[in-house]
Design a protein around this motif. Structure first.
Motif, PDB file in Angstrom:
ATOM      1  N   ALA A 222       0.840  -1.209   0.000  1.00 46.30           N
ATOM      2  CA  ALA A 222       0.000   0.000   0.000  1.00 46.30           C
ATOM      3  C   ALA A 222       0.872   1.255   0.000  1.00 46.30           C
ATOM      4  O   ALA A 222       0.614   2.206  -0.762  1.00 46.30           O
ATOM      5  N   PHE A 223       1.931   1.263   0.817  1.00 47.39           N
ATOM      6  CA  PHE A 223       2.834   2.430   0.861  1.00 47.39           C
ATOM      7  C   PHE A 223       3.484   2.649  -0.508  1.00 47.39           C
ATOM      8  O   PHE A 223       3.574   3.775  -0.998  1.00 47.39           O
ATOM      9  N   ALA A 224       3.959   1.560  -1.099  1.00 44.88           N
ATOM     10  CA  ALA A 224       4.682   1.687  -2.380  1.00 44.88           C
ATOM     11  C   ALA A 224       3.751   2.232  -3.460  1.00 44.88           C
ATOM     12  O   ALA A 224       4.146   3.100  -4.253  1.00 44.88           O
ATOM     13  N   LYS A 225       2.521   1.723  -3.475  1.00 41.16           N
ATOM     14  CA  LYS A 225       1.552   2.192  -4.494  1.00 41.16           C
ATOM     15  C   LYS A 225       1.249   3.673  -4.304  1.00 41.16           C
ATOM     16  O   LYS A 225       1.108   4.420  -5.259  1.00 41.16           O
ATOM     17  N   GLU A 226       1.173   4.075  -3.037  1.00 42.68           N
ATOM     18  CA  GLU A 226       0.889   5.475  -2.717  1.00 42.68           C
ATOM     19  C   GLU A 226       2.059   6.375  -3.127  1.00 42.68           C
ATOM     20  O   GLU A 226       1.861   7.440  -3.704  1.00 42.68           O
ATOM     21  N   LYS A 227       3.283   5.910  -2.841  1.00 42.30           N
ATOM     22  CA  LYS A 227       4.467   6.738  -3.131  1.00 42.30           C
ATOM     23  C   LYS A 227       4.792   6.765  -4.621  1.00 42.30           C
ATOM     24  O   LYS A 227       5.355   7.746  -5.101  1.00 42.30           O
ATOM     25  N   ALA A 228       4.503   5.662  -5.325  1.00 38.16           N
ATOM     26  CA  ALA A 228       4.874   5.592  -6.747  1.00 38.16           C
ATOM     27  C   ALA A 228       3.722   5.003  -7.552  1.00 38.16           C
ATOM     28  O   ALA A 228       3.810   3.878  -8.049  1.00 38.16           O
ATOM     29  N   PRO A 229       2.638   5.773  -7.693  1.00 38.42           N
ATOM     30  CA  PRO A 229       1.455   5.224  -8.374  1.00 38.42           C
ATOM     31  C   PRO A 229       1.711   4.866  -9.843  1.00 38.42           C
ATOM     32  O   PRO A 229       0.967   4.098 -10.427  1.00 38.42           O
ATOM     33  N   GLU A 230       2.798   5.428 -10.402  1.00 35.49           N
ATOM     34  CA  GLU A 230       3.091   5.157 -11.819  1.00 35.49           C
ATOM     35  C   GLU A 230       3.708   3.768 -12.020  1.00 35.49           C
ATOM     36  O   GLU A 230       3.776   3.277 -13.152  1.00 35.49           O
TER      37      GLU A 230
END
Ligand code: COA
Ligand code: UVW
Length: 326
Positions: A222-230
């Protein structure tokens, strides 16, 4: 030899960099150094006793009586003054080949360093973390393996990035998300046009099992998706769901990463280190690294179980990183 390594070697030759090998006492390092000179992959500096090292075409320096020893000691003392390091302690520390080699990189006398054939990872990486520190905008250094497997149906024609296999023992969910993003970017750097697809590995797929480590991986995702949605990052995923399309269809049908992952992020160092060695030893994969990401200048590790060819490969990869740093 994998296509990946051929590509790295060709790139290294095209713009030769200076790489320091601090382990002049190690026979595999010497064998590798001869191959590197023969293949014209890098300008080499080998640290050790010049009376005992014979690699025509390489420069040999003994850190104990090197011309630059005092200059490096002064700089090391300055860099570590806040840690209470005195000039006497710095002089002694810079006698150590790994510290001396890392100071060469710091001072611009070498473009990169490769070591770890006969030193533990901690002893190889501590000087880099202390002297070179993190790259601008990065808070965590981590270590990945480039795995060139014999299974072209997986990853990018058989090549995958595995992380963290060398440095962070028990990453938090936030650190794991940083490792995932850094690994996706490293994959892009080395694999060119192929889009990174990052699987956050666990014993659970999309929450199918309970337990603290699965929860940590879910949170990290979840954190990774939030920080790097691309970026294409998904988890939690079991290894089979991450790389086998038919299993992905059963376990994670909605996921764009599942079944096609080419970057595997392990929940901790136990699984990462054991996992890469399983693929290397049982599966016969070429395993290059641990390669550092997030460090200010290129310093890379080796396993003490490495071959001379592994060292040649990591030197080529380090030279390519050095080209990119310029
Ligand atoms: C590399 C390692 C030795 C660093 O830990 P350490 O020796 O306890 O040293 P410290 O925690 O004091 O760290 C030394 C410096 O590195 C920095 N550092 C440590 N880990 C870092 C990381 N992942 N990212 C960025 N900086 C880091 C610290 O902030 C510290 O900086 P400072 O001295 O300027 O304050 C430790 O992480 C380790 O042992 N990792 C496992 C390595 C291993 O055994 N791998 C298995 C085989 S591959
Ligand atoms: C990367 C690694 O596992 O290093 P070593 O085998 O030297 O512990």
């Amino acid at each position: 030899m994998s296509d990946f390594l051929t590509r790295m070697k060709n790139a290294a030759k095209a713009d030769k960099k200076t790489i320091v090998l601090p382990e002049g006492e190690d026979p595999r390092t010497i064998e590798a150094a001869k191959k590197i000179v023969e293949e014209d992959l890098a300008n080499l500096v080998i640290l050790g006793n010049p009376d005992e090292i014979d690699v025509p075409g390489a420069t040999v320096i003994d850190p104990r009586n090197a011309e630059k020893h005092e200059e490096y000691a002064q700089k090391f003392a300055e860099l570590r003054a806040k840690k209470g390091v005195t000039i006497e302690q710095a002089r002694a520390q810079v006698m150590d080949a790994t510290y001396f080699g890392t100071m060469m990189v710091k001072m611009g006398d070498a473009d990169g360093l490769v070591s770890g054939a006969c030193h533990s990872t901690a002893d190889t990486l501590r000087p880099a973390l202390q002297i070179l520190k993190t790259a601008p905008g990065t808070k965590l250094v981590s270590a990945f393996m480039i795995m060139c497997t014999k299974t072209p149906e997986f990853g990018a024609d058989g090549t995958l990035v595995f992380a963290d296999c060398g440095l962070n023992i028990a990453p938090t969910s936030d650190e794991l998300s940083e490792i995932a993003i850094a690994s996706a970017n490293s994959f892009k750097t080395f694999m060119g046009d192929v889009e990174p697809k990052v699987a956050m590995l666990s014993y659970s797929t999309m929450g199918s099992a309970g337990g603290d480590t699965a929860k940590k991986v879910q949170e990290a995702t979840a954190f990774a998706k939030e920080k790097a949605p691309e970026l294409a990052i998904d988890g939690d995923l079991q290894l089979d769901a991450a790389i086998v399309p038919s299993v992905a269809q059963l376990k994670a049908p909605e996921s764009k990463v599942a079944g096609h992952a080419n970057v595997l992020v392990f929940p901790n160092l136990e699984t990462g280190n054991i996992g890469y060695k399983l693929v290397q030893r049982f599966g016969g994969a070429e395993a290059y690294g641990p390669i550092l990401q997030g460090i200010a200048k290129p310093v890379n590790d080796l396993s003490r179980g490495c071959s001379a060819d592994d060292i040649v490969g990591v030197v080529a990869i380090t030279a390519v990183q050095a080209q990119m740093a310029n």
